[in-house]
Motif scaffolding. Structure first.
Motif, PDB file in Angstrom:
ATOM      1  N   ALA A  23      -4.845   5.088   0.907  1.00 57.65           N
ATOM      2  CA  ALA A  23      -5.183   4.187   1.965  1.00 57.65           C
ATOM      3  C   ALA A  23      -5.651   2.782   1.495  1.00 57.65           C
ATOM      4  O   ALA A  23      -5.294   1.739   2.276  1.00 57.65           O
ATOM      5  N   SER A  24      -6.298   2.578   0.420  1.00 62.55           N
ATOM      6  CA  SER A  24      -6.804   1.371   0.014  1.00 62.55           C
ATOM      7  C   SER A  24      -5.620   0.410  -0.689  1.00 62.55           C
ATOM      8  O   SER A  24      -5.626  -0.482  -0.308  1.00 62.55           O
ATOM      9  N   SER A  25      -4.765   1.197  -1.351  1.00 61.02           N
ATOM     10  CA  SER A  25      -3.610   0.654  -2.040  1.00 61.02           C
ATOM     11  C   SER A  25      -2.522  -0.140  -0.754  1.00 61.02           C
ATOM     12  O   SER A  25      -1.958  -1.051  -0.860  1.00 61.02           O
ATOM     13  N   TYR A  26      -2.875   0.874   0.336  1.00 58.56           N
ATOM     14  CA  TYR A  26      -1.592   0.529   1.651  1.00 58.56           C
ATOM     15  C   TYR A  26      -2.375  -0.952   2.077  1.00 58.56           C
ATOM     16  O   TYR A  26      -1.720  -2.064   2.485  1.00 58.56           O
ATOM     17  N   LEU A  27      -3.760  -1.031   2.157  1.00 60.63           N
ATOM     18  CA  LEU A  27      -4.340  -2.163   2.853  1.00 60.63           C
ATOM     19  C   LEU A  27      -4.237  -3.251   1.984  1.00 60.63           C
ATOM     20  O   LEU A  27      -3.972  -4.431   2.251  1.00 60.63           O
ATOM     21  N   ALA A  28      -4.136  -3.135   0.479  1.00 61.71           N
ATOM     22  CA  ALA A  28      -4.107  -4.178  -0.200  1.00 61.71           C
ATOM     23  C   ALA A  28      -2.934  -4.787  -0.166  1.00 61.71           C
ATOM     24  O   ALA A  28      -2.743  -6.042  -0.389  1.00 61.71           O
ATOM     25  N   SER A  29      -1.947  -4.038  -0.385  1.00 69.66           N
ATOM     26  CA  SER A  29      -0.634  -4.296  -0.732  1.00 69.66           C
ATOM     27  C   SER A  29       0.414  -4.422   0.844  1.00 69.66           C
ATOM     28  O   SER A  29       1.520  -4.708   0.668  1.00 69.66           O
ATOM     29  N   TYR A  30      -0.192  -4.080   1.959  1.00 73.65           N
ATOM     30  CA  TYR A  30       0.482  -4.241   3.070  1.00 73.65           C
ATOM     31  C   TYR A  30       1.671  -5.288   3.383  1.00 73.65           C
ATOM     32  O   TYR A  30       1.043  -6.525   3.313  1.00 73.65           O
ATOM     33  N   ALA A  31       2.643  -4.991   3.925  1.00 68.57           N
ATOM     34  CA  ALA A  31       3.538  -5.923   4.429  1.00 68.57           C
ATOM     35  C   ALA A  31       4.708  -4.966   5.048  1.00 68.57           C
ATOM     36  O   ALA A  31       5.037  -4.036   4.518  1.00 68.57           O
ATOM     37  N   PRO A  32       5.104  -5.211   6.414  1.00 70.14           N
ATOM     38  CA  PRO A  32       5.822  -4.570   7.109  1.00 70.14           C
ATOM     39  C   PRO A  32       7.000  -4.092   6.521  1.00 70.14           C
ATOM     40  O   PRO A  32       7.771  -3.074   6.911  1.00 70.14           O
ATOM     41  N   ASP A  33       7.817  -4.848   5.688  1.00 69.10           N
ATOM     42  CA  ASP A  33       8.973  -4.737   5.207  1.00 69.10           C
ATOM     43  C   ASP A  33       8.964  -4.173   3.588  1.00 69.10           C
ATOM     44  O   ASP A  33       9.964  -4.192   2.968  1.00 69.10           O
ATOM     45  N   ARG A  34       7.439  -3.631   3.174  1.00 66.91           N
ATOM     46  CA  ARG A  34       7.495  -2.929   2.190  1.00 66.91           C
ATOM     47  C   ARG A  34       8.333  -1.944   2.009  1.00 66.91           C
ATOM     48  O   ARG A  34       8.429  -1.100   2.973  1.00 66.91           O
ATOM     49  N   SER A  35       8.997  -1.497   0.675  1.00 72.82           N
ATOM     50  CA  SER A  35       9.800  -0.331   0.551  1.00 72.82           C
ATOM     51  C   SER A  35       8.930   0.905   1.000  1.00 72.82           C
ATOM     52  O   SER A  35       7.760   1.142   0.501  1.00 72.82           O
ATOM     53  N   ARG A  36       9.391   1.936   1.916  1.00 74.27           N
ATOM     54  CA  ARG A  36       9.071   3.187   2.294  1.00 74.27           C
ATOM     55  C   ARG A  36       7.333   3.263   2.781  1.00 74.27           C
ATOM     56  O   ARG A  36       6.777   4.016   2.988  1.00 74.27           O
ATOM     57  N   ILE A  37       7.214   1.903   3.549  1.00 74.41           N
ATOM     58  CA  ILE A  37       5.990   1.724   3.953  1.00 74.41           C
ATOM     59  C   ILE A  37       5.658   2.613   5.161  1.00 74.41           C
ATOM     60  O   ILE A  37       4.445   3.099   5.436  1.00 74.41           O
TER      61      ILE A  37
END
Length: 463
Positions: free
Chosen positions: A113-127
């Protein structure tokens, strides 16, 4: 199974760096973007080289296709910011998701969850895959995750940022502060998720979610800018300008409102009249600012010169040019100040306002010139005992150009002295007979010749 191992080996081959892996990786710096473990969040260990960890995870997936709880926690920090980025391989993501779900423990979930928040962008691979597993598990992970997912659908890849942005605007706080209020800890304002939420909030402000102009201005200044002087994220520039300006529509607000908004916009982007390149990404916003600046330049001239001019004469000039502006005849305006006027203008309108100064020549320290674009022509309205000079064609040789930084006084004077005839290319008249509307009626006649719009005496008559 051989196909799976081959695909993971291929991933290592494609992403293996030609240069040696640095001791400090980008993922280690993500530790500053999420709050402490005690607050429910997680962070990467600054002492680990996560590029090497990513390669070790790939080796483990090749050999067993399974990850331990500890390996799943480390893999979460290798999804997007390392070389190789594990999110680029579906088999590794599947192993990570399986290990996180099978663990039943909070630690792998917190890391993911923390990695998701830190690196979030809607076009990230397999987000979307990571989003889905976080949505499934959040309810059983206690505070703050369960509440965040229940109240905001936080981990929905589309709705989460929209809901967080909406709450931030409603509460007049930053997206990071909303997360902190749930107990997530000191989520950094520059994390990927917060960055995207600020952009989303700006879009909502642009689209009229907050019509109170003072509140909208304060939100932008506090949460989209750094120290109120520069953009927190440079790519947010057009959104900031549009969020500040678009809710006004075609209306021009009161002077105190325009001055406050212009002070912020000019500090961020410069004056679109003299620095158009800085506004190239936001042409519609630039058009609004230019319209406001036209009125502000007129006010600069009238208000600054008002302090030293003869009141019985000056009130007539204020009434006349105000009527011309109200008729929509002035498409652009620019002021040239002597030293006294320049100081007074900065005191009254702020140090970031734009105007020109005189460069040499003989001119009184308190004199000023108001340059106006009206129709195809250009007007030079001198203060005090100067003339009103009108060039019928702004592109004719000798006609002054607006938005220069300095002007020689002679360039703004009539080349032929006083010439109040409508037939001459350079019309010039002194401001005599103001009480009888002598000069005003002649200038109004010239403007009618240039624009086809006749301004009657009733519109510029001093009440």
């Amino acid at each position: 199974m051989s196909g799976l191992k081959a695909s993971v080996r291929a991933l290592r081959t494609v992403f293996r760096p030609a240069l040696s892996i640095p001791a400090t990786t980008r993922i280690a710096r993500e530790a500053d973007k999420i709050g402490s473990v005690a607050s429910g969040a997680d962070s990467p260990k600054a002492t680990k080289n996560y590029n090497l960890v990513a390669n070790e995870i790939l080796d483990k997936v090749i050999s067993t296709c399974e990850l331990t709880r500890r390996e799943a926690r480390d893999a979460a920090w290798c999804l997007w910011e390392t070389v190789p980025a594990l999110a680029s391989d579906g088999a590794t993501v599947t192993s990570l998701v399986s290990a996180t779900e099978a663990s039943g423990r909070r630690q792998p979930f917190r890391a993911l969850a923390s990695s998701y928040l830190a690196s979030y962008a809607p076009d990230r691979s397999r987000i979307a895959e990571i989003s889905a597993v976080l949505m499934r598990l959040a309810a059983g992970m206690g505070k703050p995750w369960a509440s965040l997912q229940n109240d905001l659908n936080l981990f929905h890849v589309v709705e989460g940022p929209q809901n967080l942005a909406r709450m931030a605007v409603q509460r007049n706080i930053s997206p990071a502060a909303v997360l902190t209020s749930y107990g997530l800890g000191a989520v950094n304002a520059q994390s990927g998720f917060t960055k995207f939420c600020i952009a989303t909030a700006l879009e909502q402000l642009r689209d009229g979610k907050e019509l109170r102009h003072d509140v909208r201005l304060q939100w932008v200044k506090t949460f989209a800018l750094r120290d109120v002087r520069e953009l927190l994220f440079q790519e947010h520039g057009p959104l900031v300008a549009e969020a500040l300006l678009f809710p006004f529509g075609n209306s021009t607000p009161d002077e105190d409102v325009t001055d406050k908004f212009l002070a912020v916009l000019l500090r961020l982007f410069g004056d679109p009249r003299s620095q158009p390149a800085k506004w190239a990404r936001m042409r519609e916003a630039a058009a609004i600012v230019r319209r406001w600046l036209t009125m502000q330049s007129l006010r600069q001239f009238l208000e600054v010169v008002d302090r030293t001019a003869v009141a019985r004469m000056w009130k007539h000039r204020r009434a006349f040019w105000g009527a011309v502006y109200d008729r929509g005849l002035i498409s652009d305006a620019w002021v040239v100040f002597g030293p006294l006027g320049a100081d007074a203008a900065r005191r009254s309108f702020g140090k970031d306002i734009s105007f020109a100064t005189f460069d040499g020549g003989t001119v009184d320290r308190g004199h000023a010139v108001l340059l106006l674009r009206i129709g195809r022509g250009v007007v030079a309205e001198w203060s005090h005992n100067g003339r009103c000079i009108i060039w019928s064609d702004s592109e004719a040789p000798g006609a002054p150009t607006l938005h220069l930084s300095t002007y020689h006084p002679a360039a703004l004077r009539s080349p032929n002295g006083e010439s109040p005839s409508l037939s001459v290319p350079v019309f010039a008249i002194t401001h005599s007979g103001a009480e009888f509307y002598a000069w005003q009626s002649k200038v109004a006649g010239k403007l009618h010749q240039m624009t086809g719009v006749r301004i009657p005496l009733s519109e510029y008559q001093v009440k």
